[in-house]
Design an enzyme around this catalytic site. Structure first.
Site, PDB file in Angstrom:
ATOM      1  CG  HIS A 150     -16.068  41.452 -45.714  1.00  0.00           C
ATOM      2  ND1 HIS A 150     -17.326  41.897 -45.378  1.00  0.00           N
ATOM      3  CD2 HIS A 150     -15.263  41.780 -44.666  1.00  0.00           C
ATOM      4  CE1 HIS A 150     -17.282  42.486 -44.188  1.00  0.00           C
ATOM      5  NE2 HIS A 150     -16.042  42.424 -43.737  1.00  0.00           N
TER       6      HIS A 150
ATOM      7  CG  ASP B  92     -30.878  20.865 -38.943  1.00  0.00           C
ATOM      8  OD1 ASP B  92     -30.321  20.089 -39.751  1.00  0.00           O
ATOM      9  OD2 ASP B  92     -31.772  20.495 -38.156  1.00  0.00           O
TER      10      ASP B  92
END
Length: 443
Positions: free
Chosen positions: A164, A381
């Site tokens: 982060h 994908d």
């Protein structure tokens, strides 16, 4: 159902396919990166098995093929996202030493359908690379870790853990787009924009944090799903009072309703209404003047705060209206001030305002929300189809609300609450009128 078990197959350090140039060996973080915690966020994608593979041998061969493709594409992606192959030097600097990312292979002794039938957030972290002490020791400070797990049915999970310190959800999406495009063989995958430190120059601010952390001794995560039809009902409830001039969004009505129910649970537990605040994170990229590209890498989010002092202000239509007005005020008067040389002063002022919120409100009950709605995470994908489901897990901070899209236009909410409060919340009559508690995910 028997307890699901996973075991590690292998751990591999992934180096970038090309070394970082000498002039890029030191990477400066932005001002907002400095204030971000050096923890790993995570996202896990669940993929059904390929219908063409049926035997255990076929599953193993297919898993091996996919694993090699993932590792090769990570290596190539690290060359473009070169800071992620480095190591954090201090609060504002990354040493781009090409030490690399980290890749873990694992196997699970159950079919994927067993897990998705009733996702258990208490065991979900077994799919995360950062949940294993040995992995975290071996990776030696890696900022990007990936765990690829196969189920005995041939289904798989890909869990991404990204620091982060240099990435918010929009930055993670940029990384995912570039990585999946590489995996699918694209000759020109999307490139990141690393100009964050020039837009928000770092400063000496020892010990400060931009995070709103709500401590909790014992808290638990639960998943709630609000269907598209129920979202429409909530919108109509608001429109019937506020009118159609300011048509409410999915996020506004769902978040307001969840907040209202959570505040009601606190009242039932304590016997009286407690003042409450909601911090809602906003992506600053498109809100600056001129707007920043979506591909600007780093942390470009900041939360605006709503405060409710009286129970009469907790009606759904009132919360939605206040949410809209507060957000508009933040975007019009504050968001763009974080940019450039004046950014430090604007940030200090924002932190001062936050301190004032807490100063004289000892009983204030605080909630923190992040919305990933409209981020195309279900388009992820790698070359073998889109995920059946995706989720993230938080075992660090309580009183959080994370919202994301469902495939049918609804909203999925992941909440963390005190254990006792959650036991009341998940049975709350008003909540159950519009939300389903942890419904099954169908492959």
């Amino acid at each position: 159902m028997t307890q699901m078990k996973t075991e590690i197959i292998s751990r591999t350090c992934i180096k970038p396919s090309s070394p970082s140039p000498p002039n890029l060996k030191t990477f400066k973080l932005s001002l907002l990166d400095q204030l971000s915690p050096a923890i790993h966020g995570n996202m896990t994608f669940y993929f059904p098995s390929d219908a063409a593979t049926s035997s255990a041998t076929d599953h193993d061969l297919e898993f091996s093929r996919k694993s090699q493709l993932l590792q090769k594409s990570i290596s190539e992606t690290l060359t473009r996202f070169y800071p992620l192959a480095g190591r954090l030097l201090d609060a504002s600097t990354i040493d781009c030493n090409d030490d690399g990312g980290f890749f873990i292979e694992a196997r699970c002794d159950s079919p994927l359908s067993d897990f998705l039938n009733k996702p258990n957030y208490e065991t979900l972290d077994q799919f995360l690379p950062t949940a294993e002490p040995e992995t975290m020791e071996l990776c030696k400070g890696s900022m990007w870790l990936v765990k690829f797990t196969k189920f005995n049915c041939g289904g798989t999970t890909i869990s991404v853990s990204l620091t982060h310190k240099i990435a918010d959800i929009a930055a993670l999406l940029t990384l995912l787009k570039s990585w999946t495009e590489t995996c699918r063989g694209s000759a020109e995958p999307i490139l990141p924009d690393f100009t964050g430190s020039s837009l928000m120059p770092p400063r000496e601010i020892p010990g400060m944090s931009g995070s709103v952390n709500i401590a909790g001794d014992k808290f638990i995560a639960k998943r709630f799903v609000i269907s598209a039809s129920k979202v429409a009902e909530l919108k109509e409830q608001v429109i019937s009072v506020n009118g159609r001039e300011q048509y409410p969004s999915r996020v506004e009505v769902v978040l307001a309703k969840l907040w209202k129910c959570a505040a009601a649970v606190v009242k039932s537990k304590n016997g009286s209404f407690k003042p409450t605040a909601l911090f809602q994170a906003v992506n600053l990229r498109g809100r600056m003047d001129p707007p920043l590209p979506d591909t600007v890498f780093g942390n470009f989010v900041w939360p605006f705060a709503l405060i409710v002092e009286e129970e009469s202000e907790m009606e759904l239509h009132h919360l939605v209206q206040k949410m809209r007005e507060t957000k508009i005020d933040f975007l019009n008067n504050k968001a763009n001030k974080f940019r450039g040389e004046g950014g430090f002063a604007a940030l200090m002022e924002a932190l001062k305002e936050r301190a004032e919120i807490f100063r004289n409100r000892k009983e204030l009950v605080v909630y923190k929300c992040s919305s990933w709605c409209k981020f195309p995470l279900y388009e992820t994908d790698f070359g073998w189809g889109k995920p059946a489901w995706m989720t993230s897990i938080n075992k660090i901070v309580s009183n959080t609300i994370s919202l994301m899209d469902t495939k049918d236009g609804g909203v999925e909410a992941l909440l963390t609450l005190d254990v006792d409060e959650m036991s009341i919340f998940e049975r709350h009559e008003e909540l159950l009128e519009f939300a389903s508690v942890n419904p099954s995910i169908h492959l």
